[in-house]
Design a protein around this motif. Structure first.
Motif, PDB file in Angstrom:
ATOM      1  N   THR A   1      14.816  17.142 -29.013  1.00  0.00           N
ATOM      2  CA  THR A   1      14.128  17.287 -27.739  1.00  0.00           C
ATOM      3  C   THR A   1      13.617  15.968 -27.195  1.00  0.00           C
ATOM      4  O   THR A   1      13.301  15.877 -26.007  1.00  0.00           O
ATOM      5  CB  THR A   1      12.949  18.275 -27.864  1.00  0.00           C
ATOM      6  OG1 THR A   1      12.034  17.802 -28.846  1.00  0.00           O
ATOM      7  CG2 THR A   1      13.427  19.651 -28.240  1.00  0.00           C
TER       8      THR A   1
ATOM      9  N   ASP B   1      20.709  20.008 -19.424  1.00  0.00           N
ATOM     10  CA  ASP B   1      19.681  21.020 -19.182  1.00  0.00           C
ATOM     11  C   ASP B   1      19.961  21.750 -17.867  1.00  0.00           C
ATOM     12  O   ASP B   1      20.648  21.224 -16.984  1.00  0.00           O
ATOM     13  CB  ASP B   1      18.295  20.379 -19.124  1.00  0.00           C
ATOM     14  CG  ASP B   1      17.931  19.672 -20.422  1.00  0.00           C
ATOM     15  OD1 ASP B   1      18.442  20.089 -21.477  1.00  0.00           O
ATOM     16  OD2 ASP B   1      17.146  18.709 -20.368  1.00  0.00           O
TER      17      ASP B   1
ATOM     18  N   HIS C   1      14.860  20.675 -14.460  1.00  0.00           N
ATOM     19  CA  HIS C   1      13.612  19.983 -14.773  1.00  0.00           C
ATOM     20  C   HIS C   1      12.706  20.091 -13.550  1.00  0.00           C
ATOM     21  O   HIS C   1      13.174  19.934 -12.414  1.00  0.00           O
ATOM     22  CB  HIS C   1      13.848  18.496 -15.047  1.00  0.00           C
ATOM     23  CG  HIS C   1      14.433  18.187 -16.373  1.00  0.00           C
ATOM     24  ND1 HIS C   1      13.982  17.147 -17.164  1.00  0.00           N
ATOM     25  CD2 HIS C   1      15.437  18.760 -17.070  1.00  0.00           C
ATOM     26  CE1 HIS C   1      14.697  17.097 -18.278  1.00  0.00           C
ATOM     27  NE2 HIS C   1      15.598  18.063 -18.239  1.00  0.00           N
TER      28      HIS C   1
ATOM     29  N   ALA D   1       7.430  20.192 -21.563  1.00  0.00           N
ATOM     30  CA  ALA D   1       7.382  21.458 -22.302  1.00  0.00           C
ATOM     31  C   ALA D   1       8.774  22.055 -22.181  1.00  0.00           C
ATOM     32  O   ALA D   1       9.356  22.078 -21.088  1.00  0.00           O
ATOM     33  CB  ALA D   1       6.336  22.397 -21.709  1.00  0.00           C
ATOM     34  N   TYR D   2       9.303  22.529 -23.305  1.00  0.00           N
ATOM     35  CA  TYR D   2      10.686  23.018 -23.332  1.00  0.00           C
ATOM     36  C   TYR D   2      10.705  24.541 -23.293  1.00  0.00           C
ATOM     37  O   TYR D   2      10.093  25.207 -24.124  1.00  0.00           O
ATOM     38  CB  TYR D   2      11.397  22.496 -24.577  1.00  0.00           C
ATOM     39  CG  TYR D   2      11.522  20.995 -24.570  1.00  0.00           C
ATOM     40  CD1 TYR D   2      12.635  20.383 -24.005  1.00  0.00           C
ATOM     41  CD2 TYR D   2      10.512  20.194 -25.088  1.00  0.00           C
ATOM     42  CE1 TYR D   2      12.736  19.004 -23.974  1.00  0.00           C
ATOM     43  CE2 TYR D   2      10.609  18.815 -25.047  1.00  0.00           C
ATOM     44  CZ  TYR D   2      11.721  18.227 -24.487  1.00  0.00           C
ATOM     45  OH  TYR D   2      11.817  16.861 -24.449  1.00  0.00           O
ATOM     46  N   VAL D   3      11.397  25.064 -22.292  1.00  0.00           N
ATOM     47  CA  VAL D   3      11.540  26.505 -22.129  1.00  0.00           C
ATOM     48  C   VAL D   3      13.039  26.795 -22.115  1.00  0.00           C
ATOM     49  O   VAL D   3      13.691  26.724 -21.066  1.00  0.00           O
ATOM     50  CB  VAL D   3      10.875  27.007 -20.836  1.00  0.00           C
ATOM     51  CG1 VAL D   3      10.964  28.535 -20.760  1.00  0.00           C
ATOM     52  CG2 VAL D   3       9.424  26.547 -20.776  1.00  0.00           C
ATOM     53  N   GLY D   4      13.580  27.082 -23.297  1.00  0.00           N
ATOM     54  CA  GLY D   4      15.025  27.244 -23.384  1.00  0.00           C
ATOM     55  C   GLY D   4      15.709  25.959 -22.956  1.00  0.00           C
ATOM     56  O   GLY D   4      15.331  24.859 -23.378  1.00  0.00           O
TER      57      GLY D   4
ATOM     58  N   GLN E   1       9.754  21.556 -18.294  1.00  0.00           N
ATOM     59  CA  GLN E   1       8.645  21.507 -17.339  1.00  0.00           C
ATOM     60  C   GLN E   1       7.761  20.319 -17.691  1.00  0.00           C
ATOM     61  O   GLN E   1       7.181  20.267 -18.779  1.00  0.00           O
ATOM     62  CB  GLN E   1       7.824  22.796 -17.405  1.00  0.00           C
ATOM     63  CG  GLN E   1       6.627  22.827 -16.470  1.00  0.00           C
ATOM     64  CD  GLN E   1       7.030  22.973 -15.015  1.00  0.00           C
ATOM     65  OE1 GLN E   1       7.826  23.853 -14.676  1.00  0.00           O
ATOM     66  NE2 GLN E   1       6.493  22.128 -14.140  1.00  0.00           N
TER      67      GLN E   1
END
Length: 248
Positions: free
Chosen positions: A6, A38, A41, A112-115, A119
Motif C-alpha cells: 500500500t 486503483d 483517489h 485510507a485504503y477502501v478496496g 481516500q
C-alpha cells in the motif's frame, strides 16, 4: 498499519507531485500516474474545496495553495521517518505507516485504503528537514549486508528459503526493472528506491511468522534483524523519493 504494497500510493503521490511542481508533467498526467491501477483517489479537507476532490482538481489546488515540494513519510513506532509534526498529523500518519507532506502549503496527506480506492485526508503539517540521500543509501546497503549475514547465521535458508534467496539476489544483482519514479529523478535514486522496496517486502514477509522449532532467543534475533532492515529501507525510500535536485 499499512503494508509495503500500500505504500505504493504514497510513493506515487510524492514523486509525481514533485514532477508536476517541477514542470516535468501536467496535473492530468500526474493524476493518471498516481492513480495507477486503483479505481479512484479523492482528497478531503482542502480549504478551497469542501467536497472530496478528484486527483486533477486536488493537484491544481495544492499548487495554487503554494506547494513547492512533496516529501514521503513512512513512520513506524519508534521511528517517525519523514515526520516533523504536529502531533495530530504524526499520529494519523503513524497509524497508516505512510503519508505525504507538501512544503509551501504546510499540509500533509494521509491515505485510507477502501478496496481498490484511496481516500486522502488533509492535515496541517510541518515540512521535514531534507533527508540525507547519501547517508540513507549507505545505511540501507549496510543493513542489507548485516541482515544477510545475521539471518544466514540463524539458518534462514531452512526457515524461509525464499527470504534467503531474495536477500542474495538483491546483494548480487541489485534492483530490478519496473521501478521508475518520475521525470526528474536521478538513476541512483531510482535504484535505491527499488532496492528499498524489495527490502521492505522481504522484511514484512519474513516477519509474518518466526518459523518453527526455534528458540525464543533466535526468534527475537530474527525479528530485530528484520525490523532494522525494514527501518533502513523506509529511510532510504523516503530519501530517494525526496524532491529531485532540480527542485531543491
Amino acid at each position: 498499519m499499512a503494508g509495503v504494497l500500500t505504500t505504493a500510493a504514497s510513493v506515487r503521490f510524492t514523486v509525481w507531485t514533485n514532477a508536476m511542481l517541477n514542470g516535468a508533467c501536467d496535473p492530468d498526467t500526474a493524476a493518471h500516474k498516481i492513480l495507477g491501477e486503483d479505481v479512484g483517489h479523492h482528497v478531503s479537507g482542502l480549504a478551497a474545496h469542501p467536497a472530496p476532490a478528484t486527483l486533477p482538481v486536488a493537484l491544481n489546488l495544492l499548487r495554487a495553495a503554494g506547494a513547492t515540494q512533496a516529501h514521503l513519510a513512512l513512520p513506524i513506532p519508534g521511528h517517525p521517518i519523514g515526520l516533523a509534526g504536529p502531533p495530530t498529523f504524526n499520529e494519523a500518519a503513524l497509524e497508516m505507516g505512510e503519508a505525504v507532506v507538501l512544503t509551501g502549503a504546510d499540509i500533509g496527506l494521509v491515505p485510507a485504503y477502501v478496496g481498490p480506492a484511496v481516500q486522502w485526508t488533509v492535515w496541517p503539517a510541518t515540512s521535514p528537514l531534507p533527508a540525507d540521500f547519501g547517508e540513507a543509501d549507505r545505511g540501507l546497503r549496510t543493513a542489507l549486508i548485516e541482515a544477510a549475514e545475521s539471518l544466514a547465521a540463524l539458518d534462514v535458508a531452512k526457515w524461509k528459503p525464499e527470504v534467503a534467496d531474495a536477500l542474495m539476489d538483491i546483494r548480487r544483482i541489485g534492483s530490478g526493472k519496473g521501478d521508475d519514479l518520475a521525470p526528474g529523478y536521478e538513476a541512483r535514486a531510482v535504484k535505491t528506491a527499488a532496492t528499498a522496496r524489495r527490502c521492505l517486502a522481504i522484511a514484512e514477509a519474513a516477519l509474518e511468522d518466526d518459523g518453527s522449532a526455534v528458540t525464543g532467543a533466535e526468534a527475537d534475533a530474527r525479528r530485530r534483524t528484520l525490523l532494522d532492515l525494514g527501518a533502513a529501507a523506509r529511510r532510504a525510500l523516503v530519501a530517494a523519493c525526496g524532491p529531485p535536485p532540480t527542485s531543491r
